[in-house]
Design a protein around this motif. Structure first.
Motif, PDB file in Angstrom:
ATOM      1  N   LYS A  64       9.150   3.462  -4.388  1.00 58.17           N
ATOM      2  CA  LYS A  64      10.144   2.451  -3.994  1.00 58.17           C
ATOM      3  C   LYS A  64      10.725   2.739  -2.612  1.00 58.17           C
ATOM      4  O   LYS A  64      11.071   1.830  -1.858  1.00 58.17           O
ATOM      5  CB  LYS A  64      11.294   2.405  -5.020  1.00 58.17           C
ATOM      6  N   ILE A  65      10.832   4.021  -2.297  1.00 56.17           N
ATOM      7  CA  ILE A  65      11.344   4.379  -0.967  1.00 56.17           C
ATOM      8  C   ILE A  65      10.237   4.222   0.075  1.00 56.17           C
ATOM      9  O   ILE A  65      10.454   3.673   1.158  1.00 56.17           O
ATOM     10  CB  ILE A  65      11.889   5.824  -0.954  1.00 56.17           C
ATOM     11  N   TRP A  66       9.017   4.673  -0.286  1.00 57.98           N
ATOM     12  CA  TRP A  66       7.909   4.595   0.665  1.00 57.98           C
ATOM     13  C   TRP A  66       7.562   3.170   1.053  1.00 57.98           C
ATOM     14  O   TRP A  66       7.051   2.904   2.131  1.00 57.98           O
ATOM     15  CB  TRP A  66       6.678   5.325   0.126  1.00 57.98           C
ATOM     16  N   LYS A  67       7.855   2.273   0.128  1.00 57.26           N
ATOM     17  CA  LYS A  67       7.662   0.862   0.435  1.00 57.26           C
ATOM     18  C   LYS A  67       8.311   0.490   1.774  1.00 57.26           C
ATOM     19  O   LYS A  67       7.763  -0.263   2.570  1.00 57.26           O
ATOM     20  CB  LYS A  67       8.308   0.073  -0.701  1.00 57.26           C
ATOM     21  N   LEU A  68       9.475   1.085   2.021  1.00 61.66           N
ATOM     22  CA  LEU A  68      10.194   0.775   3.264  1.00 61.66           C
ATOM     23  C   LEU A  68       9.359   1.126   4.502  1.00 61.66           C
ATOM     24  O   LEU A  68       9.462   0.473   5.540  1.00 61.66           O
ATOM     25  CB  LEU A  68      11.527   1.512   3.316  1.00 61.66           C
ATOM     26  N   ALA A  69       8.545   2.177   4.379  1.00 61.00           N
ATOM     27  CA  ALA A  69       7.713   2.569   5.519  1.00 61.00           C
ATOM     28  C   ALA A  69       6.772   1.437   5.915  1.00 61.00           C
ATOM     29  O   ALA A  69       6.390   1.297   7.073  1.00 61.00           O
ATOM     30  CB  ALA A  69       6.909   3.824   5.195  1.00 61.00           C
ATOM     31  N   MET A 113       0.825  -1.206   0.000  1.00 62.83           N
ATOM     32  CA  MET A 113       0.000   0.000   0.000  1.00 62.83           C
ATOM     33  C   MET A 113       0.859   1.255   0.000  1.00 62.83           C
ATOM     34  O   MET A 113       0.584   2.190  -0.742  1.00 62.83           O
ATOM     35  CB  MET A 113      -0.942  -0.013   1.201  1.00 62.83           C
ATOM     36  N   PHE A 114       1.904   1.269   0.821  1.00 63.37           N
ATOM     37  CA  PHE A 114       2.793   2.438   0.801  1.00 63.37           C
ATOM     38  C   PHE A 114       3.417   2.591  -0.581  1.00 63.37           C
ATOM     39  O   PHE A 114       3.559   3.682  -1.103  1.00 63.37           O
ATOM     40  CB  PHE A 114       3.892   2.304   1.862  1.00 63.37           C
ATOM     41  N   GLU A 115       3.790   1.477  -1.183  1.00 64.76           N
ATOM     42  CA  GLU A 115       4.419   1.539  -2.497  1.00 64.76           C
ATOM     43  C   GLU A 115       3.436   2.047  -3.563  1.00 64.76           C
ATOM     44  O   GLU A 115       3.755   2.946  -4.339  1.00 64.76           O
ATOM     45  CB  GLU A 115       4.941   0.145  -2.881  1.00 64.76           C
ATOM     46  N   ASN A 116       2.240   1.477  -3.549  1.00 67.42           N
ATOM     47  CA  ASN A 116       1.301   1.777  -4.636  1.00 67.42           C
ATOM     48  C   ASN A 116       0.590   3.115  -4.511  1.00 67.42           C
ATOM     49  O   ASN A 116       0.216   3.704  -5.512  1.00 67.42           O
ATOM     50  CB  ASN A 116       0.234   0.681  -4.734  1.00 67.42           C
ATOM     51  N   LEU A 117       0.376   3.572  -3.279  1.00 71.59           N
ATOM     52  CA  LEU A 117      -0.385   4.809  -3.116  1.00 71.59           C
ATOM     53  C   LEU A 117       0.481   6.054  -3.216  1.00 71.59           C
ATOM     54  O   LEU A 117      -0.037   7.166  -3.316  1.00 71.59           O
ATOM     55  CB  LEU A 117      -1.131   4.815  -1.782  1.00 71.59           C
ATOM     56  N   ALA A 118       1.794   5.891  -3.191  1.00 68.70           N
ATOM     57  CA  ALA A 118       2.668   7.072  -3.245  1.00 68.70           C
ATOM     58  C   ALA A 118       2.607   7.701  -4.634  1.00 68.70           C
ATOM     59  O   ALA A 118       2.712   7.010  -5.637  1.00 68.70           O
ATOM     60  CB  ALA A 118       4.105   6.674  -2.911  1.00 68.70           C
ATOM     61  N   PHE A 132       3.169  10.639   4.985  1.00 71.16           N
ATOM     62  CA  PHE A 132       2.764   9.956   3.751  1.00 71.16           C
ATOM     63  C   PHE A 132       1.393  10.447   3.274  1.00 71.16           C
ATOM     64  O   PHE A 132       1.220  10.865   2.130  1.00 71.16           O
ATOM     65  CB  PHE A 132       2.722   8.441   3.993  1.00 71.16           C
ATOM     66  N   VAL A 133       0.429  10.403   4.178  1.00 68.79           N
ATOM     67  CA  VAL A 133      -0.924  10.801   3.799  1.00 68.79           C
ATOM     68  C   VAL A 133      -0.984  12.295   3.480  1.00 68.79           C
ATOM     69  O   VAL A 133      -1.652  12.731   2.542  1.00 68.79           O
ATOM     70  CB  VAL A 133      -1.922  10.455   4.923  1.00 68.79           C
ATOM     71  N   GLY A 134      -0.260  13.082   4.236  1.00 65.76           N
ATOM     72  CA  GLY A 134      -0.322  14.533   4.080  1.00 65.76           C
ATOM     73  C   GLY A 134       0.369  15.049   2.829  1.00 65.76           C
ATOM     74  O   GLY A 134      -0.056  16.045   2.248  1.00 65.76           O
ATOM     75  N   TYR A 135       1.455  14.386   2.423  1.00 63.03           N
ATOM     76  CA  TYR A 135       2.262  14.953   1.341  1.00 63.03           C
ATOM     77  C   TYR A 135       2.446  14.036   0.134  1.00 63.03           C
ATOM     78  O   TYR A 135       2.812  14.493  -0.931  1.00 63.03           O
ATOM     79  CB  TYR A 135       3.652  15.332   1.853  1.00 63.03           C
TER      80      TYR A 135
END
Ligand code: PHE
Ligand code: NA
Length: 448
Positions: A83-88, A73-78, A397-400
């Motif tokens: 690829k970096i957000w995936k780590l979150a 979800m972090f990966e796809n919604l960014a 993530f959600v905010g920006y």
């Protein structure tokens, strides 16, 4: 995602089951005691209800829009840097680590249910000795109950969202409500109830240190299971038609009510027998059992009900701690649920054994890092640093980094333009800053 979905009530109960846990019935009363009562409770209420609901909405939004495991979800919604957000998404391992000692504590509670049946300690001294013996010498008992928790949690996770998680919450949550109701009615009829009310609701602002404020914020996150991918993961199995704003409010309000009710019950019983409110983590395991003894036969009954209630609350939280990683393994590695569940449960079980032995005298030197035991380290690092850190990741993530248009599309029909603006403002500016303050304070980098 092909796994079965929650029913609407099933989702609410599961999310409430995750939120309501040791954090409400064990931790909230003792931090309230430590930080002086009323003023602390006020700050906690404000943060749990405002910051808490805003972040809950953010996490439900990720789950509802992402429909997968936390990492995907972090990966796809960014909108960028996927690829970096995936780590979150790897915040999902946090609850699994927390579960290692959480399970040990639930084990103590099982032990106290058994004690309640035959030998409640007769004095505070005896009660203290009992608890310290359990903690520092009696690893057999701890190991036994830790294993029991491991078996129960694994069995439920193996059954999946619908037949496992939803079902157990549908049974245990209403029972928990009934038990707390009985204990609460009993407390209201004791004279010291009014003392407990004063203690919890008369704010004495001279006692309100800045540390108390950051502790309250940290507690609000912990108590609502935020910042760990739990609500995010559950929300991916939300039924299609659910209203995430309403759900957030329900979850936060019930969690808060349980914490307050538990606090009122505990302080009423303690004050009635002249026990102190400032005993820290020992409040429930040391002060309360000896107080129960003084209530005679009724006390034995109260004690059983009380520890059964915490056990139910703890188990439903424990289950929620495992599911995010299990789902991640299933979705990303195409594992069967059985294999994923076995990996995760063995992980927390073995780590739990290490944390357990770190309190046992013979081994504690070996398992000590600096001043703290391994047990305290895991609790400290996870619940006071990494959880707020996970919270920062979520709101940033959600905010920006998520599509603002799509968020507006989801939220405006539910809460109107103005509130969505306020929500964005909180999520973008206020909450990240508050959480950074929590981390700085907790790590001692900067004490407020
Ligand atoms: N919210 C739970 C409680 O109050 C604790 C918890 C922490 C649950 C982390 C899930 C994950 O006890
Ligand atoms: Na909680």
């Amino acid at each position: 995602m092909k796994t079965a979905r929650f029913s609407r009530i099933g989702f609410i109960l599961a999310a409430v089951g995750s939120a309501v846990g040791l954090g409400n019935i064990w931790k909230f009363p003792y931090v309230t005691g430590e930080y002086g009562g009323g003023a602390f409770v006020l700050v906690y209420l404000i943060t749990a209800l405002f910051i808490g609901i805003f972040v809950l909405i953010a996490e439900l939004l990720i789950g509802k829009m992402g429909q997968s495991d936390a990492v995907s979800m972090f990966e796809n919604l960014a909108t960028k840097h996927g690829k970096i957000w995936k780590l979150a998404g790897f915040i999902v391992v946090l609850p699994l680590i927390i579960l290692s000692y959480y399970s040990v504590v639930i084990g103590w509670i099982f032990h106290y249910i058994v004690i309640s049946f035959n030998n409640l300690p007769t004095t505070v001294k005896e009660s203290t000795d009992n608890f310290l013996t359990l903690l520092t010498a009696d690893y057999q008992t701890q190991l036994f109950y830790h294993t029991v928790v491991f078996v129960i949690v694994t069995a439920i996770i193996l059954k999946g969202i619908k037949d496992g998680i939803e079902k157990i919450n549908k049974i245990l949550m209403p029972l928990l409500g009934v038990i707390l109701g009985i204990l609460f009615i009993y407390s209201i009829n004791i004279d010291s109830f009014s003392n407990a009310v004063h203690f919890m609701f008369d704010p004495d602002f001279s006692k309100l240190s800045s540390t108390a404020i950051v502790v309250a914020i940290g507690q609000a996150f912990y108590t609502l299971s935020l910042g760990m991918g739990i609500i995010i993961t559950y929300a991916a199995s939300l039924p299609k038609q659910s209203n995430i704003v309403k759900s957030s409010m329900i979850i936060a309000v019930i969690d808060t009510v349980v914490a307050i009710v538990a606090g009122l019950i505990i302080f009423t019983l303690l004050f009635d027998k002249g026990a102190e409110s400032t005993k820290g983590a020992g409040l429930v395991f040391i002060s309360l059992p000896s107080v129960f003894y003084e209530f005679g036969n009724a006390g034995q009954f109260l004690s059983i009900l009380f520890f059964v209630a915490i056990a139910f609350a703890g188990l439903t939280s424990a289950i929620s701690m495992m599911e995010p990683t299990v789902l991640y393994l299933i979705e990303r590695f195409k594992m069967t649920r059985t294999k994923a569940a076995m990996i995760c449960s063995l992980f927390f079980y073995l780590l739990g054994i290490v944390t357990l032995f770190s309190n046992v005298n013979e081994y504690s030197e070996m398992l000590k890092v600096g001043e703290k035991s391994f047990f305290d380290w895991v609790d400290f690092v996870c619940s006071t640093i990494l959880v707020p850190f996970g919270g920062i990741l979520v709101v940033v993530f959600v905010g920006y980094f998520m599509d603002k248009e799509k968020i507006n599309e989801e939220l405006i029909p539910l809460m109107g333009k103005t509130f969505v603006k306020i929500w964005f403002f909180m999520v973008r500016y206020i909450i990240p800053v508050a959480l950074v303050a929590v981390i700085l304070n907790e790590t001692g980098i900067f004490k407020f």
